[in-house]
Design an enzyme around this catalytic site. Structure first.
Site, PDB file in Angstrom:
ATOM      1  CE  LYS A 103      38.756   7.148 -37.220  1.00 14.21           C
ATOM      2  NZ  LYS A 103      37.596   7.052 -38.156  1.00 14.21           N
ATOM      3  CG  HIS A 105      42.086   9.670 -36.767  1.00 15.35           C
ATOM      4  ND1 HIS A 105      42.709   8.524 -36.326  1.00 15.35           N
ATOM      5  CD2 HIS A 105      41.502   9.343 -37.950  1.00 15.35           C
ATOM      6  CE1 HIS A 105      42.528   7.547 -37.210  1.00 15.35           C
ATOM      7  NE2 HIS A 105      41.790   8.024 -38.202  1.00 15.35           N
TER       8      HIS A 105
END
Length: 217
Positions: A103, A105
């Site tokens: 991921k 963000h």
């Protein structure tokens, strides 16, 4: 066989997770039994499986700082195990699992939960060819953790098709110098069938399969 192991077999049979018959495995062998942990798919069954994993986890006496459940099947298993260790045994069990894709963000990264530092025990469903567990070992090492054990539901305890004469579990244990434990093994299933005395030809086929493919301990 310990009582929690006997109860686990009975629970697996009642939920058709453990079945007897004729099943073609990925190896091409025709097995007289099949174990499908994916059928532990309700809140009730997950609560129960957590208790069995926790009992086996304590029985193994692992040294750990965090327990790790590899995506995807290991995620509910590690959560259930940690919850049972806490609620049933008052033992704190920090846990983590991985994302298949990182991921980029929010909090970012590929690990959810407790950082994989210190001593790490992997909780998963089964070990077949060993591919998945080797991926977990790579993740743990990348995060600077130290693998100290692995817990799975079932050890089929049969030689791998690679001609080594060892099972996948034996090979991984020796390569990494770690203990790998299972809630039950094929021997426990056979012992249970003998205790019940009602399995007849199914028990005979189990013993024949073990004689042909079982590991030399």
């Amino acid at each position: 066989m310990k009582e929690y192991q006997r109860e686990f077999i009975e629970f697996a049979l009642a939920n058709e997770v453990l079945r007897f018959g004729s099943f073609v495995l990925k190896s091409g062998r025709t097995s007289p039994y099949f174990f499908n942990a994916g059928l532990f798919n309700s809140g009730k069954s997950l609560n129960a499986i957590g208790r069995f994993y926790a009992a086996a986890f304590l029985d193994a006496n692992f040294e750990y700082d965090v327990i790790f459940g590899p995506a995807y099947k290991g995620i509910p298993l590690v959560c259930a195990t940690a919850m049972s260790l806490s609620s049933q045994h008052s033992i704190e069990a920090p846990f983590a699992f991985n994302r298949k894709e990182k991921k980029d963000h929010g909090e970012g990264g590929d690990i959810v939960g407790t950082p994989l530092s210190g001593k790490v025990v992997v909780v998963d469903d089964v070990i077949t060819a060993g591919t998945a567990i080797n991926e977990s070992i790579g993740i743990i090492r990348e995060k600077k953790g130290v693998l100290t054990g692995v817990l799975v539901a079932v050890d089929r305890a049969e030689i791998a098709p690679d001609g080594s004469g060892k099972s996948a579990i034996q090979a991984i244990q020796e390569a990494n110098n770690i203990p790998i434990r299972a809630i039950i093994t094929m021997d426990h299933i056979i012992e249970y069938m003998e205790e019940k005395g009602t399995y007849g030809d199914q028990l005979k086929m189990m013993k024949e399969y073990k004689a042909q493919y079982g590991i030399n301990k």
